[in-house]
Design a protein around this motif. Structure first.
Motif, PDB file in Angstrom:
ATOM      1  N   GLU A  67       0.794  -1.059   0.082  1.00 45.68           N
ATOM      2  CA  GLU A  67       0.186   0.001  -0.030  1.00 45.68           C
ATOM      3  C   GLU A  67       1.153   1.266  -0.172  1.00 45.68           C
ATOM      4  O   GLU A  67       1.706   1.373   0.955  1.00 45.68           O
ATOM      5  N   GLY A  68       0.668   2.042  -0.885  1.00 44.90           N
ATOM      6  CA  GLY A  68       1.563   3.169  -0.966  1.00 44.90           C
ATOM      7  C   GLY A  68       0.735   4.355  -1.045  1.00 44.90           C
ATOM      8  O   GLY A  68       1.108   5.609  -1.546  1.00 44.90           O
ATOM      9  N   GLY A  69      -0.513   4.552  -0.713  1.00 45.93           N
ATOM     10  CA  GLY A  69      -1.510   5.561  -0.895  1.00 45.93           C
ATOM     11  C   GLY A  69      -1.315   6.496   0.065  1.00 45.93           C
ATOM     12  O   GLY A  69      -0.507   6.602   0.946  1.00 45.93           O
ATOM     13  N   ALA A  70      -2.221   7.526   0.082  1.00 47.38           N
ATOM     14  CA  ALA A  70      -2.141   8.563   0.885  1.00 47.38           C
ATOM     15  C   ALA A  70      -2.322   8.236   2.406  1.00 47.38           C
ATOM     16  O   ALA A  70      -1.717   9.161   3.487  1.00 47.38           O
ATOM     17  N   GLY A  71      -2.692   7.124   2.626  1.00 45.88           N
ATOM     18  CA  GLY A  71      -3.118   6.803   4.330  1.00 45.88           C
ATOM     19  C   GLY A  71      -1.745   6.596   4.834  1.00 45.88           C
ATOM     20  O   GLY A  71      -1.574   6.934   6.037  1.00 45.88           O
ATOM     21  N   ALA A  72      -0.755   6.420   4.118  1.00 44.89           N
ATOM     22  CA  ALA A  72       0.637   6.162   4.867  1.00 44.89           C
ATOM     23  C   ALA A  72       1.315   7.629   4.796  1.00 44.89           C
ATOM     24  O   ALA A  72       2.424   7.457   5.531  1.00 44.89           O
ATOM     25  N   ASP A  73       0.995   8.670   4.435  1.00 45.53           N
ATOM     26  CA  ASP A  73       1.790   9.730   4.507  1.00 45.53           C
ATOM     27  C   ASP A  73       1.445  10.482   5.724  1.00 45.53           C
ATOM     28  O   ASP A  73       0.712  10.266   6.416  1.00 45.53           O
ATOM     29  N   ARG A  93      -5.031  19.163   1.572  1.00 51.91           N
ATOM     30  CA  ARG A  93      -4.765  19.904   0.333  1.00 51.91           C
ATOM     31  C   ARG A  93      -3.216  19.146   0.022  1.00 51.91           C
ATOM     32  O   ARG A  93      -2.979  19.147  -0.943  1.00 51.91           O
ATOM     33  N   VAL A  94      -2.304  18.816   1.283  1.00 50.31           N
ATOM     34  CA  VAL A  94      -1.163  18.441   1.040  1.00 50.31           C
ATOM     35  C   VAL A  94      -1.288  17.207   0.247  1.00 50.31           C
ATOM     36  O   VAL A  94      -0.592  16.781  -0.626  1.00 50.31           O
ATOM     37  N   LEU A  95      -2.116  16.226   1.055  1.00 55.88           N
ATOM     38  CA  LEU A  95      -2.300  14.929   0.706  1.00 55.88           C
ATOM     39  C   LEU A  95      -2.572  14.939  -0.860  1.00 55.88           C
ATOM     40  O   LEU A  95      -2.386  13.949  -1.441  1.00 55.88           O
ATOM     41  N   ALA A  96      -3.823  15.889  -1.336  1.00 59.46           N
ATOM     42  CA  ALA A  96      -4.155  15.781  -2.627  1.00 59.46           C
ATOM     43  C   ALA A  96      -3.040  16.027  -3.576  1.00 59.46           C
ATOM     44  O   ALA A  96      -2.596  15.548  -4.687  1.00 59.46           O
ATOM     45  N   GLN A  97      -2.159  17.094  -3.161  1.00 59.13           N
ATOM     46  CA  GLN A  97      -0.980  17.395  -4.012  1.00 59.13           C
ATOM     47  C   GLN A  97      -0.021  16.082  -4.189  1.00 59.13           C
ATOM     48  O   GLN A  97       0.753  15.921  -5.097  1.00 59.13           O
ATOM     49  N   LEU A  98       0.202  15.622  -2.984  1.00 58.33           N
ATOM     50  CA  LEU A  98       1.069  14.278  -2.875  1.00 58.33           C
ATOM     51  C   LEU A  98       0.592  13.299  -4.027  1.00 58.33           C
ATOM     52  O   LEU A  98       1.373  12.525  -4.701  1.00 58.33           O
ATOM     53  N   ASP A  99      -0.675  13.032  -3.972  1.00 62.68           N
ATOM     54  CA  ASP A  99      -1.340  12.051  -4.958  1.00 62.68           C
ATOM     55  C   ASP A  99      -1.268  12.586  -6.223  1.00 62.68           C
ATOM     56  O   ASP A  99      -0.891  11.612  -6.963  1.00 62.68           O
ATOM     57  N   ARG A 100      -1.336  13.612  -6.557  1.00 61.44           N
ATOM     58  CA  ARG A 100      -1.168  14.143  -8.049  1.00 61.44           C
ATOM     59  C   ARG A 100       0.221  13.846  -8.388  1.00 61.44           C
ATOM     60  O   ARG A 100       0.494  13.500  -9.305  1.00 61.44           O
ATOM     61  N   LEU A 101       1.266  14.240  -7.507  1.00 61.88           N
ATOM     62  CA  LEU A 101       2.620  14.066  -7.919  1.00 61.88           C
ATOM     63  C   LEU A 101       3.128  12.506  -8.079  1.00 61.88           C
ATOM     64  O   LEU A 101       3.916  12.321  -8.845  1.00 61.88           O
ATOM     65  N   ALA A 138      10.288  20.213  -3.384  1.00 64.26           N
ATOM     66  CA  ALA A 138      10.991  19.175  -2.522  1.00 64.26           C
ATOM     67  C   ALA A 138      10.454  17.599  -3.183  1.00 64.26           C
ATOM     68  O   ALA A 138      11.002  17.029  -3.171  1.00 64.26           O
ATOM     69  N   ALA A 139       9.148  17.616  -3.249  1.00 63.60           N
ATOM     70  CA  ALA A 139       8.495  16.257  -3.583  1.00 63.60           C
ATOM     71  C   ALA A 139       9.032  15.919  -4.649  1.00 63.60           C
ATOM     72  O   ALA A 139       9.400  14.533  -4.930  1.00 63.60           O
ATOM     73  N   VAL A 140       8.882  16.732  -5.701  1.00 61.53           N
ATOM     74  CA  VAL A 140       9.453  16.134  -7.199  1.00 61.53           C
ATOM     75  C   VAL A 140      11.071  15.671  -6.989  1.00 61.53           C
ATOM     76  O   VAL A 140      11.023  14.642  -7.745  1.00 61.53           O
ATOM     77  N   HIS A 141      11.809  16.324  -6.332  1.00 60.62           N
ATOM     78  CA  HIS A 141      13.304  15.846  -6.069  1.00 60.62           C
ATOM     79  C   HIS A 141      13.212  14.735  -5.456  1.00 60.62           C
ATOM     80  O   HIS A 141      14.037  13.881  -5.590  1.00 60.62           O
ATOM     81  N   ALA A 142      12.265  14.474  -4.286  1.00 67.60           N
ATOM     82  CA  ALA A 142      12.414  13.207  -3.464  1.00 67.60           C
ATOM     83  C   ALA A 142      12.045  12.175  -4.230  1.00 67.60           C
ATOM     84  O   ALA A 142      12.409  11.013  -3.987  1.00 67.60           O
ATOM     85  N   LEU A 143      11.064  12.293  -5.475  1.00 65.44           N
ATOM     86  CA  LEU A 143      10.812  11.206  -6.265  1.00 65.44           C
ATOM     87  C   LEU A 143      11.885  10.722  -7.278  1.00 65.44           C
ATOM     88  O   LEU A 143      11.761  10.110  -7.982  1.00 65.44           O
ATOM     89  N   GLY A 144      13.119  11.687  -7.190  1.00 68.00           N
ATOM     90  CA  GLY A 144      13.986  11.227  -8.074  1.00 68.00           C
ATOM     91  C   GLY A 144      13.995  11.750  -9.489  1.00 68.00           C
ATOM     92  O   GLY A 144      14.680  11.750 -10.501  1.00 68.00           O
ATOM     93  N   ARG A 145      12.931  12.864  -9.654  1.00 64.77           N
ATOM     94  CA  ARG A 145      12.732  13.656 -10.984  1.00 64.77           C
ATOM     95  C   ARG A 145      13.416  15.058 -11.044  1.00 64.77           C
ATOM     96  O   ARG A 145      13.361  15.692 -10.105  1.00 64.77           O
ATOM     97  N   GLU A 146      13.745  15.351 -12.126  1.00 66.03           N
ATOM     98  CA  GLU A 146      14.543  16.558 -12.758  1.00 66.03           C
ATOM     99  C   GLU A 146      13.694  16.987 -13.905  1.00 66.03           C
ATOM    100  O   GLU A 146      13.451  16.263 -14.871  1.00 66.03           O
ATOM    101  N   VAL A 147      12.999  18.191 -13.414  1.00 65.33           N
ATOM    102  CA  VAL A 147      11.989  18.631 -14.399  1.00 65.33           C
ATOM    103  C   VAL A 147      12.282  20.319 -14.436  1.00 65.33           C
ATOM    104  O   VAL A 147      13.028  20.718 -13.868  1.00 65.33           O
TER     105      VAL A 147
END
Ligand code: PMV
Length: 349
Positions: A67-73, A93-101, A138-147
């Motif tokens: 399970e990697g869903g929002a519940g674990a955040d 609002r933060v959890l919704a943004q994390l789900d989008r990312l 922070a989250a995009v880079h923690a996901l290992g993405r460079e954009v």
């Protein structure tokens, strides 16, 4: 070592990012599509330096089965030395943004987010803009993405605070109206272009009664909403060219008029929204008094009672002293144009 674009993060990874708040010269008020954060009009802002948000994001990837869903955040807010629960509305609002990312990156896993603001939240200083810009970086880079910054801007825009799209750039920034993919802010000039000051006279540091999200929802019910939009192309052009020319005498009147227009729309929405306090009007009079004495000082207000006063660095001490002398002013935050977000490895919060 930084991962390459598109690489899957293999291990837990932590990143801390910082982003400045911003003050809009031409406001985002009302949306074509609020769900997708497509604004009704282009907006222009200056990114701030001292009013910032710092956000640490740790991403723990999980394999496909777990399970990697929002519940674990986990979402935390720094208050002094303590990390506290930021409350249901902010967390949602933060959890919704994390789900989008997570969906954007196509990964599963859990985030730990800890955030700190250097200024009072929800008081007409856009803490949600800097907060969601810092969170997204922070989250995009923690996901290992460079954009690219444009892509970061489009991602930050979806956070529920559209103005966060402007805080992914430093200096002077325009967020145009565009369709989904193209609706990202772009720089007009960088911070070194013009050392403009923003003195924020804080008259209210608690949370405001009506969120800007509700303000956007109600905006089109105002009989002045369309009228404001009609006048905007001219205002936008005057603001762009005053920024290019570093001309505060040209910028100031448009910015002050535009702030009044935003509040006119808010006050005439159904139901009406009054962000101003008596102290707001007293400060507008102080700013006019300063101008009458030959000081280049111009006011603007976001969705709150606090008054931002723009001036050149040489006038800053005099303007700050005058604002501080007003009995209703709790404090004056002395800010100036800031740079774009920065980020580094590791969780600092
Ligand atoms: O980004 P939001 O949804 O918090 O809206 C911002 C609204 C204003 O601060 C009043 C104007 C602006 O453009 O920043």
């Amino acid at each position: 070592m930084r991962s390459v674009a598109g690489a899957e993060p293999m291990n837990e990874r932590s990143v801390t990012a910082e982003a400045g708040s911003n003050i809009a010269f031409v406001k985002y008020w009302g949306a074509r599509d609020l769900e997708r954060a497509i604004p009704a009009n282009p907006s222009i802002s200056m990114t701030l330096d001292a009013c910032r948000s710092v956000c640490s994001a740790t991403f723990r990837p999980s394999d496909g089965g777990a399970e990697g869903g929002a519940g674990a955040d986990e979402v935390l807010l720094a208050e002094g030395d303590r990390l506290v629960d930021p409350g249901a509305a902010f967390t949602r609002r933060v959890l919704a943004q994390l789900d989008r990312l997570r969906e954007w990156a196509g990964v599963r896993g859990a985030f730990r987010i800890a955030t700190r603001n250097t200024f009072p939240a929800a008081a007409g200083i856009a803490s949600s803009a800097s907060g969601f810009a810092a969170l997204t970086v922070a989250a995009v880079h923690a996901l290992g993405r460079e954009v690219s910054s444009s892509e970061l801007s489009a991602l930050a825009r979806r956070s529920g605070s559209g103005s966060a799209s402007r805080s992914v750039w430093g200096g002077f920034v325009e967020w145009p109206v565009g369709d989904e993919a193209l609706c990202a802010a772009q720089p007009i000039a960088d911070r070194d272009h013009w050392a403009l000051c923003d003195l924020i006279a804080v008259v209210e540091s608690g949370p405001k009664e009506v969120s800007s999200l509700d303000g956007h929802r109600r905006a089109a019910t105002s009989p002045y909403f369309e009228r404001r939009l009609e006048r905007l192309p001219d205002k936008l052009e005057r603001v762009r060219s005053a920024i290019r020319a570093r001309d505060l005498a040209a910028l100031g009147p448009v910015v002050e008029e535009e702030a009044i227009d935003l509040h006119l729309v808010a006050m005439s929405s159904r139901p009406p929204i009054f962000y101003w306090q008596p102290a707001t009007l007293a400060l507008l009079a102080v700013v006019r008094e300063l101008r009458a004495a030959g000081v280049g000082a111009w006011a603007t207000m976001d969705a709150g009672a606090n008054v931002h006063v723009l001036c050149e660095p040489e006038d800053e001490p005099r303007v700050a002293e005058r604002l501080e002398a007003e009995p209703a002013v709790e404090r004056v935050l002395r800010d100036r144009v800031g740079g774009g977000p920065i980020w580094r490895e590791g969780a600092e919060l």
